[in-house]
Design a protein around this motif. Structure first.
Motif, mmCIF file in Angstrom:
data_model
loop_
_atom_site.group_PDB
_atom_site.id
_atom_site.type_symbol
_atom_site.label_atom_id
_atom_site.label_comp_id
_atom_site.label_asym_id
_atom_site.label_seq_id
_atom_site.Cartn_x
_atom_site.Cartn_y
_atom_site.Cartn_z
ATOM 1 N N LEU A 185 0.827 -1.240 0.086
ATOM 2 C CA LEU A 185 0.018 0.055 -0.030
ATOM 3 C C LEU A 185 0.835 1.425 -0.103
ATOM 4 C CD1 LEU A 185 -2.809 -1.001 2.527
ATOM 5 C CD2 LEU A 185 -2.988 -0.735 -0.005
ATOM 6 N N LEU A 186 1.812 1.260 0.867
ATOM 7 C CA LEU A 186 2.962 2.424 0.807
ATOM 8 C C LEU A 186 3.581 2.868 -0.740
ATOM 9 C CD1 LEU A 186 4.402 4.643 2.403
ATOM 10 C CD2 LEU A 186 5.991 2.832 3.019
ATOM 11 N N HIS A 187 3.923 1.634 -1.024
ATOM 12 C CA HIS A 187 4.929 1.348 -2.237
ATOM 13 C C HIS A 187 3.977 1.827 -3.258
ATOM 14 C CE1 HIS A 187 8.246 0.834 -4.824
ATOM 15 N NE2 HIS A 187 7.850 -0.840 -5.284
ATOM 16 N N GLY A 188 2.598 1.277 -3.461
ATOM 17 C CA GLY A 188 1.908 1.673 -4.507
ATOM 18 C C GLY A 188 1.257 2.918 -4.564
ATOM 19 N N THR A 189 1.017 3.430 -3.320
ATOM 20 C CA THR A 189 0.539 4.918 -3.336
ATOM 21 C C THR A 189 1.507 5.917 -3.730
ATOM 22 O OG1 THR A 189 -0.760 4.294 -1.348
ATOM 23 C CG2 THR A 189 -0.099 6.613 -1.760
ATOM 24 N N ILE A 190 2.668 5.624 -3.417
ATOM 25 C CA ILE A 190 4.162 6.645 -3.874
ATOM 26 C C ILE A 190 4.292 6.660 -5.095
ATOM 27 C CG2 ILE A 190 6.447 7.166 -3.512
ATOM 28 C CD1 ILE A 190 6.121 6.618 -0.658
ATOM 29 N N ASN A 191 4.246 5.228 -5.812
ATOM 30 C CA ASN A 191 4.255 5.122 -7.293
ATOM 31 C C ASN A 191 2.872 5.859 -8.033
ATOM 32 O OD1 ASN A 191 6.516 3.824 -6.691
ATOM 33 N ND2 ASN A 191 5.996 1.687 -7.532
ATOM 34 N N ILE A 247 2.499 -6.981 -15.679
ATOM 35 C CA ILE A 247 1.161 -7.096 -15.222
ATOM 36 C C ILE A 247 0.840 -8.517 -14.802
ATOM 37 C CG2 ILE A 247 -1.191 -7.208 -16.506
ATOM 38 C CD1 ILE A 247 -0.220 -4.714 -18.194
ATOM 39 N N VAL A 248 1.495 -9.620 -15.303
ATOM 40 C CA VAL A 248 1.227 -10.868 -14.839
ATOM 41 C C VAL A 248 1.443 -10.900 -13.533
ATOM 42 C CG1 VAL A 248 2.298 -13.252 -14.795
ATOM 43 C CG2 VAL A 248 1.663 -12.007 -17.016
ATOM 44 N N TRP A 249 2.603 -10.408 -12.929
ATOM 45 C CA TRP A 249 2.929 -10.251 -11.606
ATOM 46 C C TRP A 249 1.939 -9.569 -10.646
ATOM 47 C CZ3 TRP A 249 7.101 -6.344 -8.951
ATOM 48 C CH2 TRP A 249 7.324 -6.611 -7.811
ATOM 49 N N PHE A 250 1.416 -8.204 -11.239
ATOM 50 C CA PHE A 250 0.344 -7.781 -10.370
ATOM 51 C C PHE A 250 -0.920 -8.582 -10.185
ATOM 52 C CE2 PHE A 250 2.062 -3.726 -12.353
ATOM 53 C CZ PHE A 250 3.311 -3.710 -11.596
ATOM 54 N N ILE A 251 -1.241 -9.205 -11.302
ATOM 55 C CA ILE A 251 -2.309 -10.236 -11.132
ATOM 56 C C ILE A 251 -2.233 -11.322 -10.099
ATOM 57 C CG2 ILE A 251 -3.658 -12.203 -12.487
ATOM 58 C CD1 ILE A 251 -3.299 -10.147 -14.905
ATOM 59 N N ALA A 252 -0.940 -11.961 -10.044
ATOM 60 C CA ALA A 252 -0.463 -13.033 -9.233
ATOM 61 C C ALA A 252 -0.490 -12.441 -7.766
ATOM 62 C CB ALA A 252 0.848 -13.617 -9.436
ATOM 63 N N VAL A 253 -0.019 -11.052 -7.438
ATOM 64 C CA VAL A 253 -0.353 -10.418 -6.305
ATOM 65 C C VAL A 253 -1.899 -10.374 -5.757
ATOM 66 C CG1 VAL A 253 0.373 -8.288 -4.969
ATOM 67 C CG2 VAL A 253 2.140 -9.489 -6.399
ATOM 68 N N PHE A 254 -2.433 -9.892 -6.837
ATOM 69 C CA PHE A 254 -4.128 -9.614 -6.446
ATOM 70 C C PHE A 254 -4.614 -11.116 -6.033
ATOM 71 C CE2 PHE A 254 -8.257 -10.434 -8.112
ATOM 72 C CZ PHE A 254 -8.900 -9.289 -7.192
ATOM 73 N N PHE A 255 -4.435 -12.185 -6.812
ATOM 74 C CA PHE A 255 -5.074 -13.536 -6.389
ATOM 75 C C PHE A 255 -4.540 -13.916 -4.993
ATOM 76 C CE2 PHE A 255 -6.463 -13.756 -10.693
ATOM 77 C CZ PHE A 255 -7.580 -14.096 -10.414
ATOM 78 N N SER A 313 -7.041 -5.813 -2.335
ATOM 79 C CA SER A 313 -6.273 -6.476 -3.035
ATOM 80 C C SER A 313 -6.458 -5.662 -4.470
ATOM 81 C CB SER A 313 -6.671 -7.799 -3.593
ATOM 82 O OG SER A 313 -6.535 -8.563 -2.258
ATOM 83 N N ALA A 314 -7.616 -5.290 -4.900
ATOM 84 C CA ALA A 314 -8.013 -4.551 -6.173
ATOM 85 C C ALA A 314 -7.289 -3.297 -6.255
ATOM 86 C CB ALA A 314 -9.497 -4.473 -6.358
ATOM 87 N N ILE A 315 -7.522 -2.471 -5.059
ATOM 88 C CA ILE A 315 -6.723 -1.184 -4.753
ATOM 89 C C ILE A 315 -5.303 -1.497 -5.152
ATOM 90 C CG2 ILE A 315 -6.141 0.604 -3.149
ATOM 91 C CD1 ILE A 315 -8.792 0.206 -1.939
ATOM 92 N N ILE A 316 -4.566 -2.429 -4.642
ATOM 93 C CA ILE A 316 -3.036 -2.377 -4.707
ATOM 94 C C ILE A 316 -2.871 -2.834 -6.190
ATOM 95 C CG2 ILE A 316 -1.388 -4.163 -4.215
ATOM 96 C CD1 ILE A 316 -2.309 -4.098 -1.472
ATOM 97 N N TRP A 317 -3.797 -3.622 -6.971
ATOM 98 C CA TRP A 317 -3.433 -3.950 -8.297
ATOM 99 C C TRP A 317 -3.722 -2.909 -9.179
ATOM 100 C CZ3 TRP A 317 -6.725 -4.002 -12.681
ATOM 101 C CH2 TRP A 317 -6.509 -4.544 -13.724
ATOM 102 N N LEU A 318 -4.716 -2.033 -8.823
ATOM 103 C CA LEU A 318 -5.023 -0.792 -9.549
ATOM 104 C C LEU A 318 -3.868 0.078 -9.538
ATOM 105 C CD1 LEU A 318 -8.775 -0.353 -9.195
ATOM 106 C CD2 LEU A 318 -7.654 -0.815 -11.353
ATOM 107 N N PHE A 327 -0.601 -0.156 -8.815
ATOM 108 C CA PHE A 327 0.622 -0.681 -9.688
ATOM 109 C C PHE A 327 0.474 -0.763 -11.182
ATOM 110 C CE2 PHE A 327 1.776 -2.095 -5.374
ATOM 111 C CZ PHE A 327 3.053 -1.663 -5.153
ATOM 112 N N THR A 328 -0.759 -1.342 -11.482
ATOM 113 C CA THR A 328 -1.082 -1.643 -12.885
ATOM 114 C C THR A 328 -1.184 -0.218 -13.568
ATOM 115 O OG1 THR A 328 -2.292 -3.573 -12.616
ATOM 116 C CG2 THR A 328 -2.631 -2.512 -14.632
ATOM 117 N N SER A 329 -1.719 0.829 -12.896
ATOM 118 C CA SER A 329 -1.998 2.057 -13.714
ATOM 119 C C SER A 329 -0.734 2.914 -13.780
ATOM 120 C CB SER A 329 -2.877 2.860 -12.688
ATOM 121 O OG SER A 329 -2.223 3.208 -11.321
ATOM 122 N N VAL A 330 0.311 2.592 -12.898
ATOM 123 C CA VAL A 330 1.509 3.133 -12.838
ATOM 124 C C VAL A 330 2.437 2.842 -14.059
ATOM 125 C CG1 VAL A 330 3.905 3.344 -11.640
ATOM 126 C CG2 VAL A 330 1.651 3.672 -10.354
ATOM 127 N N ALA A 331 2.057 1.526 -14.229
ATOM 128 C CA ALA A 331 3.135 0.436 -15.388
ATOM 129 C C ALA A 331 2.447 1.157 -16.649
ATOM 130 C CB ALA A 331 2.824 -0.972 -15.209
#
Length: 231
Positions: free
Chosen positions: A27-33, A168-176, A208-213, A215-219
């Protein structure tokens, strides 16, 4: 038997606590990114006064520099212990089963049945990720060298479509992984009554969806900047 029982609870508790570190860290890492995405809308992408740059500067403060490795250590403990628990179960039960959770969680979902596989995917791409960002930023700062420009790192990394797809595959794996791990974490510490369990599963999907969104939006945003589609 009693010692074995308490040892089992202890193993699951360590996994739950380290999982909490993982969620906080993401959450911290994703927010800053995600500040880099905001910078795209404000016209500050690539600027020294952009939110993402300021976020990176904040992360380099001494107090934060101390905290981040502690959070990261929790992540690695979670990964290591997950691998250890799986190996322990294979040895004890004579076959592959995911790390221990209460019996009602078994066969609860695809994620629950494949936590170890998801963990391996996450771990493998994590090392891939460290070579792209950590090695050129935090490691260089730790060595007293000049860190790379964070915006340049984003566009250079995600400007390659194949690298983008791998992430993106990584982010999906993290989500699940998180959709099961979130409520399982609370179950381990005793929040396992039916009303709370239903709520925690919903909250887990949302987190999980927030974290996925994030990181994915950043990429995707960095890819669009790299290709000159926006910016």
């Amino acid at each position: 038997m009693a010692n074995a029982f308490h040892y089992s609870i202890g193993r699951k508790f360590i996994q739950a606590v380290s999982g909490a570190f993982l969620i906080v860290f993401l959450l911290l890492h994703g927010t800053i990114n995600f500040f880099s995405v905001i910078d795209s809308f404000t016209g500050e992408f690539g600027s020294f006064t952009g939110l993402f740059q300021l976020g990176c500067d904040f992360m380099s403060l001494p107090i934060v520099t101390i905290m981040v490795p502690v959070l990261a250590l929790g992540v690695f403990v979670h990964i290591f212990y997950g691998c250890y628990l799986t190996w322990y179960n294979v040895k004890a039960r004579g076959g592959y089963k995911r790390y221990e959770v209460a019996s009602r969680a078994k066969a609860d979902s695809w994620s629950a049945k494949n936590m170890f596989v998801l963990g391996i995917v996450i771990l493998g791409i994590l090392f891939f990720h460290l070579t792209h960002f950590w090695a050129d930023m935090q490691l260089k700062e730790f060595m007293g060298e000049h860190a790379a420009n964070p915006y340049d790192l984003l566009t250079a990394t995600f400007g390659n479509i194949w690298v983008l797809l791998i992430y993106i595959v990584w982010f999906i794996a993290v989500f699940f992984h998180l959709t099961h791990g979130f409520w399982s974490m609370f179950q381990t510490v005793g929040w396992d009554n039916q009303p709370w369990m239903k709520r925690l599963k919903v909250i887990g999907v949302i987190v999980s969806a927030i974290i996925w969104l994030l990181f994915t939006s950043v990429a995707v945003n960095a890819f669009l900047h790299a290709k000159g589609i926006i910016g």
